[in-house]
Motif scaffolding. Structure first.
Motif, short mmCIF file in Angstrom:
data_model
loop_
_atom_site.label_atom_id
_atom_site.label_comp_id
_atom_site.label_asym_id
_atom_site.label_seq_id
_atom_site.Cartn_x
_atom_site.Cartn_y
_atom_site.Cartn_z
N LEU A 14 42.85 43.19 51.14
CA LEU A 14 42.43 44.41 50.45
C LEU A 14 41.36 44.15 49.41
O LEU A 14 40.87 45.09 48.79
N PHE A 15 40.98 42.89 49.21
CA PHE A 15 40.05 42.63 48.11
C PHE A 15 38.70 43.30 48.33
O PHE A 15 38.21 44.03 47.47
N TRP A 16 38.10 43.08 49.50
CA TRP A 16 36.76 43.67 49.71
C TRP A 16 36.81 45.19 49.77
O TRP A 16 35.92 45.84 49.19
N LEU A 41 36.12 53.19 35.09
CA LEU A 41 35.20 54.19 35.65
C LEU A 41 35.89 55.55 35.76
O LEU A 41 35.32 56.58 35.38
N ILE A 42 37.13 55.54 36.28
CA ILE A 42 37.81 56.83 36.49
C ILE A 42 38.14 57.47 35.14
O ILE A 42 37.97 58.68 34.96
N SER A 69 46.60 40.76 49.22
CA SER A 69 45.59 40.48 48.22
C SER A 69 44.28 40.02 48.86
O SER A 69 43.19 40.42 48.45
N THR A 70 44.36 39.20 49.91
CA THR A 70 43.12 38.78 50.59
C THR A 70 42.51 39.92 51.38
O THR A 70 41.31 40.16 51.33
N ALA A 91 37.70 47.54 36.25
CA ALA A 91 36.47 48.30 36.52
C ALA A 91 36.81 49.69 37.04
O ALA A 91 36.26 50.70 36.57
N LEU A 92 37.77 49.78 37.98
CA LEU A 92 38.12 51.07 38.57
C LEU A 92 38.73 52.00 37.54
O LEU A 92 38.31 53.16 37.41
N ALA A 116 36.76 57.21 44.67
CA ALA A 116 37.27 55.83 44.56
C ALA A 116 38.12 55.48 45.77
O ALA A 116 37.92 54.45 46.43
N ALA A 128 35.62 50.20 46.73
CA ALA A 128 36.06 51.32 45.89
C ALA A 128 35.30 51.32 44.57
O ALA A 128 34.80 52.36 44.11
N VAL A 129 35.19 50.14 43.95
CA VAL A 129 34.47 50.05 42.68
C VAL A 129 33.01 50.45 42.88
O VAL A 129 32.45 51.24 42.11
N GLY A 140 39.91 37.64 45.83
CA GLY A 140 41.33 37.68 46.09
C GLY A 140 42.18 36.94 45.08
O GLY A 140 43.40 36.99 45.14
N TRP A 192 41.07 40.26 41.02
CA TRP A 192 41.77 41.54 41.09
C TRP A 192 41.79 42.22 39.73
O TRP A 192 41.60 43.44 39.63
N VAL A 236 38.51 43.87 39.26
CA VAL A 236 38.36 45.07 40.09
C VAL A 236 39.16 46.23 39.51
O VAL A 236 38.67 47.36 39.36
N ALA A 251 38.72 46.94 47.98
CA ALA A 251 38.81 47.34 46.57
C ALA A 251 37.44 47.23 45.90
O ALA A 251 37.08 48.07 45.07
N VAL A 252 36.68 46.20 46.29
CA VAL A 252 35.33 46.09 45.75
C VAL A 252 34.49 47.29 46.20
O VAL A 252 33.72 47.86 45.41
#
Lengths: 164, 695
Positions: free
Chosen positions: B437-439, A21-22, B434-435, A17-18, B466, B444-445, A6, A11, A14, B441-442
């Motif tokens: 949605l972080f996991w 990849l896309i 931000s807290t 990386a996204l 994704a 998604a990766v 967080g 961020w 993340v 988002a992970v």
């Protein structure tokens, strides 16, 4: 790890990386499309003339099979997509196109949804931003409501609070 | 004999609907006009209920009579002459009832009758409430129309003479081939007709002027149930089309399919925006409009596909009911719009939206997306009609059009599905997002990396994976939090059931993206003994075979896949219709389906080559799995959850009788005040608790 989760840095990691990849996946593909794949993609773009809006790919009708064969042969012979399209339109009329052309009255079918989406978004945006102004402080109306409530609550206590 | 019984039941349904509707509406109007209410209301309501309870009896009666006629092969009944057959297996004979227009109207009348019975039973304790009375009047009005169709332009029970050499042809061959035919239409109808209940309550709320949240709370479970049936019906239809029609796909953007999607889209929009009204008291006009639009669209869909206006592979072209349906559609639409306009002044909302980063704003965004999609589907379906009327140009609007406009809408919807569930009401801070949605988002990766690793390429599909990972992570997070807080009860209730539905949608979306983007479609001309390779699978044509019943001649090719099991794609000739249908053979799998279609068979020489179409579609079973999960989620959503009830129940009372004053009244005043205060302050204790318990 939970310290890292967080944070700005996490961020950034993340998102990079996204996006990476896309981007990799979208840039790497379509160049080496085989003849079979090109023909397949084209089957989906034309309507079978005798079967009520089904595509050439979907229909089992004889004329659909004929068009599939025509496309397969033309693709094998190296004809361009545009030429194949024009040949089919010449043979079967504009009805053969599943994608309506962006000319004449058919333009509307493309323009109207965009207008609707923009209009709808504008209405919502307006609703959100207008009410966003100055709603933080309680109005006189709010205060009156709270006063009224407190009063009715104390009535309640007076009425029923004998056993409390 | 049976036609007389059947007609009698239809007339009973028609008369009971008209009588109940008239008695009810006259008494209710009188009651509304007189200041102290009318004394005759109670007996009139009772009499309306008695008439109303005859409607389900009439629907069930008509249905049973028609089934008996089908099973007895009573060809003197017109509909049996149309779809009956001596040689058809029992299950398809049973399903033949909904294989053509007139019979499908019996199914409609039956379903509506059952919903009327359910409303009578469920609201037995509110039987003299004018709101319920008006809702029943509306339901009876709808049943008047459908029994009227059965009595006049589309009577399935007409007595006809039977020629001596008459042989029943049976239903369309495509409808006597697969067991899903017995389930898909009833599910769909339970969905379509189910939306009549919230529609009736919405109209009743408009007429009585009781436009608060009462009618919503009464009907929200009905709406969820109707939506669940419709969803399940649509997915079953897609599955049926995949298993039977032999083109390797499941959705063709055909007008009939679009007609089922339209009410689904507006219904889905309603299920989301209704939460804003329950919680904040806002969007009243909009929600009423969505409920009315959903019902209007089911009628419009019925008109488009049952009147012969639009040609479609599965329209029952029959001109006679067209004008009736169009008239009914006009009445329903004009009536709804008129009522909403008339009550407009009472519909002003007390609340306001504070921030674009809030649950309610995200529901509004959801509504824009679903509304836009519904508009695209409607426009694409009816535009060719208008274009031809306007300048005679002949247009076809098909898959590429719907794909190119639907794809971006679907992508944004998936993104919203990731963000919206973690948003609190009122206002969210960026730190909170931000807290929370972080996991996700992970996730998604992780999902994207896995997809790219196993070979997924292309912008749209990879973007779908994704965002599916993102939205999936967010839904799982909500379910995990709920179960951690409430144990197994964390799975039930509307919010948590809704998250399971989201997971179903996400699995379905990945199935659609993969099976559309990475399908392989090859056609081979093969002689016996020949082997071809597609996507690293081998297909060996071993020879032709045939079997024959009195109903059909089936010629099949024996094709072994990867040297193992033999599959038998066939061409089946239905003798009574003289129609040849290709019957595909499918090897299903979790990662991919192998789909075989026999395009052409040699006429004389069995050693001559066949034409075999081989289609490989990755992840297509995920679509059915996603549909099932959506069904399960809907069931979980209608089980009462652990939420506090919307309207606070009375506080634990002291011994009120002793105090001499009227505690009941002051309690209800308190309760009212509390409700309106809560609407302003919005956050309930549960919500506060939820927002503090974030990851």
């Amino acid at each position: 790890m939970s310290q890292f989760a967080g944070t700005r840095a996490s961020w950034a990691f993340v998102v990079v990386a996204l996006v990476g990849l896309i981007a990799f996946a979208s840039l790497g593909g379509d160049d080496d499309q085989s003849a079979g794949e090109r023909a397949e993609a084209l089957y989906d773009k034309f309507a079978c003339p005798t079967c009520d809006g089904q595509s050439v790919a979907e229909s089992n009708a004889a004329v659909a099979a004929t068009i599939r064969e025509f496309i397969r042969d033309e693709v094998a012979a190296g004809t361009s997509d545009t030429d194949i399209r024009n040949a089919l339109v010449q043979g079967y009329g504009t009805e053969v196109l599943l994608n309506p052309p962006a000319s004449g009255i058919a333009t509307l079918v493309w323009v109207l949804p965009v207008l609707a989406l923009v209009g709808g978004s504008a209405v919502v945006f307006n609703a959100v931003s207008r009410n966003n102004l100055g709603s933080a402080d309680p109005t006189a109306e709010d205060e009156a409501l709270v006063a009224e409530l407190l009063e009715s609550a104390s009535d309640e206590v007076d009425n029923t609070g004998s056993d409390g | 004999m049976l036609s007389a019984f059947g007609t009698a039941f239809v007339l009973l349904g028609l008369m009971a609907s008209i009588a109940g509707m008239l008695i009810g509406s006259v008494a209710l109007v009188r009651d509304q006009r007189s200041p102290n209410g009318s004394a005759t209301l109670k007996p009139a309501m009772k009499s309306m209920r008695q008439f109303a309870s005859m409607v389900p009896a009439a629907g069930i009666g008509a249905f049973i009579v028609m089934e008996i006629a089908l099973f007895r092969r009573d060809y003197s009944v017109s509909f049996v002459q149309q779809v009956g057959s001596d040689s058809i297996p029992p299950i398809f004979n049973f399903a033949a009832l909904w294989s053509a227009l007139e019979g499908s109207l019996i199914l409609w009348a039956l379903t509506l009758g059952l919903y009327i019975a359910a409303v009578l039973w469920k609201f037995a304790d509110k039987k003299n409430d004018p709101l319920l009375g008006w809702a029943m009047v509306v339901l009876l009005g709808i049943s008047t129309f459908f029994f009227g169709l059965l009595a006049l332009p589309a009577n399935p029970f007409q007595r006809v003479s039977v020629a001596a050499d008459f042989v029943g042809r049976g239903p369309n061959p495509l409808l006597q081939d697969h067991v899903l035919v017995a389930f898909h239409p009833p599910m769909l109808y339970l969905g379509y007709v189910g939306f009549a209940v919230p529609f009736a309550f919405a109209i009743a709320a408009l007429i009585t002027g009781r436009l608060g949240e009462g009618w919503l709370v009464e009907t929200r479970r009905w709406t969820v149930i109707a939506w669940g049936f419709l969803t399940f019906g649509i997915v079953l239809g897609a599955w049926w089309s995949y298993e039977v029609l032999g083109w390797g796909g499941y959705w063709a953007w055909d007008p009939v399919e679009n007609a089922s999607l339209l009410p689904w889209l507006t219904g889905t929009a309603f299920l989301h925006s209704v939460m804003v009204q329950e919680r904040r008291g806002m969007l009243r006009v909009w929600n009423l409009s969505l409920v009315c639009a959903t019902f209007c669209l089911t009628i419009l869909g019925t008109f488009l596909t049952r009147s012969g206006v639009i040609d479609s592979v599965h329209a029952f072209a029959d001109g006679a009911v067209g004008p009736w349906l169009l008239t009914f559609f006009a009445i329903v639409t004009v009536g709804s719009v008129g009522l909403i306009g008339w009550r407009g002044d009472r519909l002003r909302s007390p609340g306001a939206i504070d921030s674009p980063l809030s649950r309610e704003a995200s529901f509004l965004a959801n509504n824009v997306l679903f509304g836009a999609m519904a508009f695209v589907v409607l426009l694409g379906t009816v535009f060719p009609l208008f274009a031809e009327a306007f300048d005679g140009s002949r247009l076809t609007i098909g898959r590429p059009y719907f794909d190119s406009l639907g794809r971006p809408i679907a992508i944004v919807t998936l993104f919203l599905m990731a963000v919206a569930p973690v948003l609190p009401w009122r206002k969210a801070s960026t730190e909170l997002l931000s807290t929370r949605l972080f996991w996700p988002a992970v996730a998604a990766v992780g999902v994207t990396a896995f997809a790219v690793l196993v070979g997924a390429r292309g912008f749209w599909p990879v973007m779908t994976f994704a965002l599916s990972g993102f939205a999936g992570g967010s839904a799982v997070r909500q379910v995990v939090l709920a179960t951690r807080r409430q144990g197994w009860r964390g799975f039930v209730g509307r919010t948590n059931g809704g998250m399971i539905v989201h997971l179903g949608v996400i699995i379905l979306a990945m199935g659609v993206a993969a099976s559309e983007s990475y399908k392989t479609d090859r056609i081979f001309t093969m002689s016996p003994g020949e082997t071809v390779f597609v996507e690293s699978h081998s297909f060996t044509y071993e020879g032709l075979g045939a079997d024959r019943t009195s109903r059909r001649d089936r010629t099949f090719a024996r094709v072994s896949i990867d040297g193992g099991q033999v599959y038998e794609p066939a061409r089946t000739r239905y003798t009574q219709q003289g129609m040849v249908v290709g019957t595909p053979s499918v090897k299903p799998g979790i990662t991919e389906d192998l789909y075989l279609v026999l395009d052409d068979i040699p006429q004389d020489d069995p050693q001559a080559p066949i034409r075999l179409r081989v289609i490989v579609r990755p992840l297509i079973t995920w679509i059915w799995a996603g549909g099932v999960l959506m069904g399960i989620g809907t069931l979980l959503a209608v089980v009462p959850g652990n939420r506090s009830p919307s309207i606070p129940t009375a506080q634990p009372a002291g011994d009120g009788a002793a105090s001499g004053s009227s505690p009941d009244r002051s309690r209800s005043a308190l309760s009212r005040a509390f409700t309106s205060l809560r609407r302003r302050l919005t956050r309930t204790p549960t919500e506060l608790h939820a927002s503090q318990g974030g990851l």
